[in-house]
Design a protein around this motif. Structure first.
Motif, PDB file in Angstrom:
ATOM      1  N   GLU A 190      13.223   5.970   0.829  1.00  0.00           N
ATOM      2  CA  GLU A 190      12.777   4.633   1.213  1.00  0.00           C
ATOM      3  C   GLU A 190      11.264   4.590   1.434  1.00  0.00           C
ATOM      4  O   GLU A 190      10.601   3.630   1.047  1.00  0.00           O
ATOM      5  CB  GLU A 190      13.489   4.183   2.486  1.00  0.00           C
ATOM      6  N   VAL A 191      10.727   5.624   2.058  1.00  0.00           N
ATOM      7  CA  VAL A 191       9.293   5.601   2.342  1.00  0.00           C
ATOM      8  C   VAL A 191       8.483   5.713   1.062  1.00  0.00           C
ATOM      9  O   VAL A 191       7.404   5.108   0.928  1.00  0.00           O
ATOM     10  CB  VAL A 191       8.913   6.695   3.366  1.00  0.00           C
ATOM     11  N   MET A 192       9.012   6.443   0.068  1.00  0.00           N
ATOM     12  CA  MET A 192       8.311   6.525  -1.209  1.00  0.00           C
ATOM     13  C   MET A 192       8.441   5.226  -2.003  1.00  0.00           C
ATOM     14  O   MET A 192       7.493   4.809  -2.686  1.00  0.00           O
ATOM     15  CB  MET A 192       8.840   7.701  -2.023  1.00  0.00           C
ATOM     16  N   VAL A 193       9.586   4.574  -1.940  1.00  0.00           N
ATOM     17  CA  VAL A 193       9.729   3.259  -2.577  1.00  0.00           C
ATOM     18  C   VAL A 193       8.742   2.274  -1.966  1.00  0.00           C
ATOM     19  O   VAL A 193       8.077   1.498  -2.671  1.00  0.00           O
ATOM     20  CB  VAL A 193      11.175   2.737  -2.433  1.00  0.00           C
ATOM     21  N   MET A 194       8.614   2.311  -0.637  1.00  0.00           N
ATOM     22  CA  MET A 194       7.675   1.409   0.030  1.00  0.00           C
ATOM     23  C   MET A 194       6.238   1.711  -0.395  1.00  0.00           C
ATOM     24  O   MET A 194       5.451   0.792  -0.663  1.00  0.00           O
ATOM     25  CB  MET A 194       7.814   1.536   1.550  1.00  0.00           C
ATOM     26  N   ALA A 195       5.881   2.981  -0.478  1.00  0.00           N
ATOM     27  CA  ALA A 195       4.527   3.356  -0.890  1.00  0.00           C
ATOM     28  C   ALA A 195       4.234   2.827  -2.301  1.00  0.00           C
ATOM     29  O   ALA A 195       3.160   2.268  -2.563  1.00  0.00           O
ATOM     30  CB  ALA A 195       4.370   4.876  -0.850  1.00  0.00           C
ATOM     31  N   LYS A 196       5.191   2.991  -3.202  1.00  0.00           N
ATOM     32  CA  LYS A 196       4.995   2.520  -4.574  1.00  0.00           C
ATOM     33  C   LYS A 196       4.898   0.998  -4.637  1.00  0.00           C
ATOM     34  O   LYS A 196       4.090   0.449  -5.397  1.00  0.00           O
ATOM     35  CB  LYS A 196       6.137   3.021  -5.460  1.00  0.00           C
ATOM     36  N   ASN A 197       5.723   0.322  -3.848  1.00  0.00           N
ATOM     37  CA  ASN A 197       5.674  -1.138  -3.844  1.00  0.00           C
ATOM     38  C   ASN A 197       4.332  -1.651  -3.325  1.00  0.00           C
ATOM     39  O   ASN A 197       3.787  -2.634  -3.850  1.00  0.00           O
ATOM     40  CB  ASN A 197       6.808  -1.702  -2.993  1.00  0.00           C
ATOM     41  N   LEU A 198       3.783  -0.994  -2.308  1.00  0.00           N
ATOM     42  CA  LEU A 198       2.466  -1.381  -1.803  1.00  0.00           C
ATOM     43  C   LEU A 198       1.401  -1.186  -2.880  1.00  0.00           C
ATOM     44  O   LEU A 198       0.527  -2.044  -3.075  1.00  0.00           O
ATOM     45  CB  LEU A 198       2.119  -0.567  -0.558  1.00  0.00           C
ATOM     46  N   LEU A 199       1.484  -0.054  -3.579  1.00  0.00           N
ATOM     47  CA  LEU A 199       0.501   0.224  -4.630  1.00  0.00           C
ATOM     48  C   LEU A 199       0.633  -0.764  -5.783  1.00  0.00           C
ATOM     49  O   LEU A 199      -0.375  -1.220  -6.345  1.00  0.00           O
ATOM     50  CB  LEU A 199       0.676   1.655  -5.132  1.00  0.00           C
ATOM     51  N   MET A 200       1.857  -1.112  -6.155  1.00  0.00           N
ATOM     52  CA  MET A 200       2.052  -2.051  -7.267  1.00  0.00           C
ATOM     53  C   MET A 200       1.620  -3.469  -6.885  1.00  0.00           C
ATOM     54  O   MET A 200       1.048  -4.196  -7.703  1.00  0.00           O
ATOM     55  CB  MET A 200       3.514  -2.052  -7.709  1.00  0.00           C
ATOM     56  N   ALA A 201       1.902  -3.868  -5.640  1.00  0.00           N
ATOM     57  CA  ALA A 201       1.519  -5.214  -5.208  1.00  0.00           C
ATOM     58  C   ALA A 201      -0.001  -5.360  -5.151  1.00  0.00           C
ATOM     59  O   ALA A 201      -0.539  -6.412  -5.472  1.00  0.00           O
ATOM     60  CB  ALA A 201       2.139  -5.520  -3.849  1.00  0.00           C
ATOM     61  N   GLY A 202      -0.676  -4.288  -4.711  1.00  0.00           N
ATOM     62  CA  GLY A 202      -2.129  -4.287  -4.736  1.00  0.00           C
ATOM     63  C   GLY A 202      -2.798  -5.144  -3.682  1.00  0.00           C
ATOM     64  O   GLY A 202      -4.009  -5.389  -3.751  1.00  0.00           O
ATOM     65  N   GLU A 203      -2.043  -5.595  -2.674  1.00  0.00           N
ATOM     66  CA  GLU A 203      -2.658  -6.358  -1.593  1.00  0.00           C
ATOM     67  C   GLU A 203      -3.548  -5.444  -0.755  1.00  0.00           C
ATOM     68  O   GLU A 203      -3.265  -4.254  -0.626  1.00  0.00           O
ATOM     69  CB  GLU A 203      -1.587  -7.001  -0.715  1.00  0.00           C
TER      70      GLU A 203
END
Length: 342
Positions: free
Chosen positions: A296-309
């Protein structure tokens, strides 16, 4: 009906089928490129990025499970990865965090030992353009993300069960022991406060000891030994971390009170916790699946990077699911173990 008319009727659906097949073949290549475009976006956002993991320690089943999953997922995703072991030393963890900021990773994943320690450093990291995800332990300041237990809810569920087993109408003493971890850690603060609120609903419940162990199994053993000498009729013991609680459970066993004192704990569902249930040391074990938390923590990290906010612009959370493990269902529980190196 003539043979020709039968053939004519059959030919229409067959012709339509071939027309449909030809139509699929004739779809422009770019119309089916959604997956390719998403993969391109993912690769651009993820590959080559750096994950820095800062647990409270290594060499413990919980942190080692997280570390294995985070590291292997980073490697599989062609990401760079670093980890530091502060060995339960809060000063060393703060220094490691400051060092990580200087190294400029893209994401810092940190297990915060107490609610105050890293408040300043988290803000500094975000100002430097680094995402910060807190794992299991929250700070008094919001970071970009949190993955871990909903400690208040889990303590409420545990408290209600202790009241049921030990409170009014149970025929038991109502005496309860709380083996706290570190007094200022988020997990400890939230769980202890929520437990006390549940206990206050039944005047039969009496907390005869609530002392800090600093997550140390030996301290848990010593505290429990002393309390049981004064209160051999204790009904239940609760500890918020399985490995630490096992120390208290060993004291219960040595006093000959196994089966009389109900031992409650929680943990990440790794082999050591489940083995303690099988051995009759822990009676009710709340499993919140550390292996899945690593994912879950890696999915969250990737989602933050993809969103780019921009880091610090918003916060997200994933509160882990949990379930009770007892002797009755431990063999069906998913008790994980880190694969041995070949």
């Amino acid at each position: 009906m003539t043979l020709m008319s039968k053939c004519s009727r059959l030919s229409k659906p067959i012709a339509l089928m071939f027309t449909a097949m030809l139509g699929i073949a004739a779809v422009p290549a770019n119309a089916a490129d959604g997956g390719a475009q998403l993969k391109e976006q993912y690769t651009k956002a993820i590959e080559g990025k750096t994950i820095a993991f800062l647990p409270m320690t290594l060499g413990a089943p919980l942190m080692d499970t997280w570390e294995y999953v985070i590291r292997t997922e980073a490697e599989r995703s062609n990401m760079k990865y670093s980890v530091k072991d502060p060995a339960w030393n809060s000063t060393a963890l703060a220094q490691a965090f400051e060092g990580a900021i200087a190294d400029k990773p893209d994401v810092i994943i940190v297990q915060n030992p107490n609610v105050q320690l890293l408040v300043k450093q988290i803000k500094q990291a975000q100002e430097a353009g680094i995402y910060v995800i807190q794992l299991s332990m929250m700070s008094n300041t919001l970071s970009d993300g949190y993955v871990g237990g909903d400690w208040i809810e889990q303590a409420e569920v545990t408290g209600k069960d202790i009241v049921k087993q030990c409170g009014t109408g149970s025929g038991k003493s109502g005496k309860v022991v709380i083996l706290q971890g570190e007094l200022t850690s988020a997990q400890n603060v939230y769980m202890t406060n929520a437990l006390m609120k549940e206990f206050a609903k039944d005047t039969a419940i009496q907390v005869v000891s609530s002392q800090a162990t600093n997550w140390d199994a030996t301290k848990a053993y010593d505290i429990t030994t002393a309390v049981l000498q004064q209160h051999p009729d204790v009904c239940a013991i609760f500890g918020p971390y399985d490995i630490m609680t096992i120390g208290g459970a060993q004291a219960v066993k040595k006093a000959g009170l196994s089966g009389k004192v109900i031992v409650y704990s929680n943990g990440g569902g790794y082999k050591e916790g489940c083995d303690a249930v099988r051995a009759g040391l822990i009676d009710r074990y709340m499993d919140w699946d550390a292996w899945n938390q690593g994912r879950e923590v890696m999915v969250m990290a990737k989602n933050l990077l993809m969103a780019g906010e921009p880091p610090g612009s918003h916060s997200v959370a994933s509160f882990s699911s949990y379930f009770w493990v007892t002797k009755d269902n431990v063999d069906q529980a998913r008790c994980t173990d880190i694969p041995k190196k070949s």
